[in-house]
Design a protein around this motif. Structure first.
Motif, mmCIF file in Angstrom:
data_model
loop_
_atom_site.group_PDB
_atom_site.id
_atom_site.type_symbol
_atom_site.label_atom_id
_atom_site.label_comp_id
_atom_site.label_asym_id
_atom_site.label_seq_id
_atom_site.Cartn_x
_atom_site.Cartn_y
_atom_site.Cartn_z
ATOM 1 N N THR A 149 0.780 -1.243 0.000
ATOM 2 C CA THR A 149 0.000 0.000 0.000
ATOM 3 C C THR A 149 0.805 1.283 0.000
ATOM 4 O O THR A 149 0.262 2.343 -0.279
ATOM 5 N N GLY A 150 2.068 1.226 0.396
ATOM 6 C CA GLY A 150 2.822 2.472 0.527
ATOM 7 C C GLY A 150 2.465 3.227 1.799
ATOM 8 O O GLY A 150 2.907 4.367 1.979
ATOM 9 N N TYR A 151 1.643 2.651 2.641
ATOM 10 C CA TYR A 151 1.339 3.144 3.997
ATOM 11 C C TYR A 151 0.405 4.364 4.048
ATOM 12 O O TYR A 151 -0.165 4.635 5.105
ATOM 13 N N VAL A 152 0.261 5.116 2.974
ATOM 14 C CA VAL A 152 -0.493 6.375 3.049
ATOM 15 C C VAL A 152 -1.925 6.121 3.512
ATOM 16 O O VAL A 152 -2.421 6.778 4.436
ATOM 17 N N HIS A 153 -2.599 5.137 2.895
ATOM 18 C CA HIS A 153 -3.990 4.869 3.263
ATOM 19 C C HIS A 153 -4.098 4.249 4.653
ATOM 20 O O HIS A 153 -5.089 4.445 5.352
ATOM 21 N N ILE A 154 -3.067 3.497 5.035
ATOM 22 C CA ILE A 154 -3.094 2.893 6.379
ATOM 23 C C ILE A 154 -3.031 3.994 7.434
ATOM 24 O O ILE A 154 -3.827 4.019 8.384
ATOM 25 N N VAL A 155 -2.098 4.931 7.254
ATOM 26 C CA VAL A 155 -1.956 6.034 8.216
ATOM 27 C C VAL A 155 -3.247 6.852 8.244
ATOM 28 O O VAL A 155 -3.761 7.206 9.316
ATOM 29 N N GLU A 156 -3.777 7.120 7.065
ATOM 30 C CA GLU A 156 -5.034 7.881 6.967
ATOM 31 C C GLU A 156 -6.160 7.164 7.712
ATOM 32 O O GLU A 156 -6.959 7.777 8.429
ATOM 33 N N ALA A 157 -6.212 5.850 7.564
ATOM 34 C CA ALA A 157 -7.285 5.070 8.213
ATOM 35 C C ALA A 157 -7.160 5.133 9.737
ATOM 36 O O ALA A 157 -8.163 5.293 10.438
ATOM 37 N N VAL A 158 -5.945 5.023 10.240
ATOM 38 C CA VAL A 158 -5.765 5.061 11.700
ATOM 39 C C VAL A 158 -6.131 6.451 12.229
ATOM 40 O O VAL A 158 -6.817 6.583 13.255
ATOM 41 N N LEU A 159 -5.722 7.486 11.508
ATOM 42 C CA LEU A 159 -6.080 8.848 11.933
ATOM 43 C C LEU A 159 -7.595 9.036 11.883
ATOM 44 O O LEU A 159 -8.189 9.630 12.787
ATOM 45 N N ALA A 160 -8.219 8.511 10.813
ATOM 46 C CA ALA A 160 -9.677 8.639 10.676
ATOM 47 C C ALA A 160 -10.379 7.946 11.835
ATOM 48 O O ALA A 160 -11.335 8.476 12.420
ATOM 49 N N ALA A 161 -9.880 6.751 12.198
ATOM 50 C CA ALA A 161 -10.496 6.016 13.315
ATOM 51 C C ALA A 161 -10.334 6.799 14.610
ATOM 52 O O ALA A 161 -11.255 6.872 15.430
ATOM 53 N N SER A 162 -9.183 7.430 14.774
ATOM 54 C CA SER A 162 -8.927 8.164 16.024
ATOM 55 C C SER A 162 -9.809 9.406 16.117
ATOM 56 O O SER A 162 -10.120 9.873 17.202
ATOM 57 N N GLU A 163 -10.202 9.923 14.958
ATOM 58 C CA GLU A 163 -11.015 11.146 14.951
ATOM 59 C C GLU A 163 -12.495 10.849 14.758
ATOM 60 O O GLU A 163 -13.313 11.783 14.706
ATOM 61 N N GLY A 164 -12.829 9.560 14.596
ATOM 62 C CA GLY A 164 -14.225 9.208 14.351
ATOM 63 C C GLY A 164 -14.740 9.803 13.053
ATOM 64 O O GLY A 164 -15.921 10.118 12.917
#
Ligand code: FES
Ligand code: FES
Length: 181
Positions: A149-164
């Protein structure tokens, strides 16, 4: 405290107790059995993936007493009496948890082999730091290698989960699901 049992062929084994995803299991293991193999082969929890088996890739990550560990580097006897969380223990009542849902919705899963370990590392991060920065997310998953994935979407997903955060309109399509064993 584990009890030892010696086979008729002279091999010594240890009777250990693991609490895995809230369920207590008593298993007989060899001294050199690693936690990954006990989870997969003796408890049939194959969501924990085997990659390098050298502590380098993070695909075997589980939580041991709430902390992420490479289960290929943990002897099963070291986990005696402790709490283990595997990816099978993350969803509740048939519902994905927020990180899993965000990983799906933000296109953070391709082959999916790294995903169980990624989710568990992210869960441990959000448990101790519910609102991490991007840098903190990257540091928390630094031991989890992803070849796709290149990590970009993974990082985005974790941030999104943390922010609801809700699912974006232009969410990346989810790759076809395949069962990796
Ligand atoms: S399989 Fe355990 S770190 Fe790679
Ligand atoms: S999605 Fe394939 S290794 Fe991460």
């Amino acid at each position: 405290m584990s009890r030892t049992v010696t086979d008729p062929d002279g091999v010594r084994r240890y009777l250990i107790t693991l609490t895995v995803n809230g369920d207590r299991h008593t298993v007989l293991v060899k001294a050199n059995a690693v936690l990954t193999n006990v989870l997969r082969d003796q408890l049939d929890l194959t969501g924990t993936k085997k990659g390098c088996e050298l502590g380098d890739c993070g695909s075997c990550t589980v939580l041991l007493d709430g902390k992420p560990v490479d289960s290929c580097m943990v002897l099963a006897v070291e986990a005696d009496g402790r709490e283990v969380t595997t990816i099978e223990g993350v969803a509740e009542n048939g519902r994905l948890d927020a990180i899993q849902e965000a990983m799906v919705n933000y296109g953070a899963i391709q082959c999916g082999y790294c995903t169980p370990g990624m989710v568990l590392s992210a869960k441990a991060l959000l448990a101790r730091n519910p609102h991490p920065t991007e840098q903190e997310v990257r540091e928390a998953i630094a031991g989890n290698l992803c070849r796709c994935t290149g990590y970009v979407h993974i990082v985005e997903a974790v941030l999104a989960a943390s922010e609801g955060r809700p699912v974006p309109d232009d969410a990346a399509p989810v790759a076809e699901e395949g069962e990796a064993r």
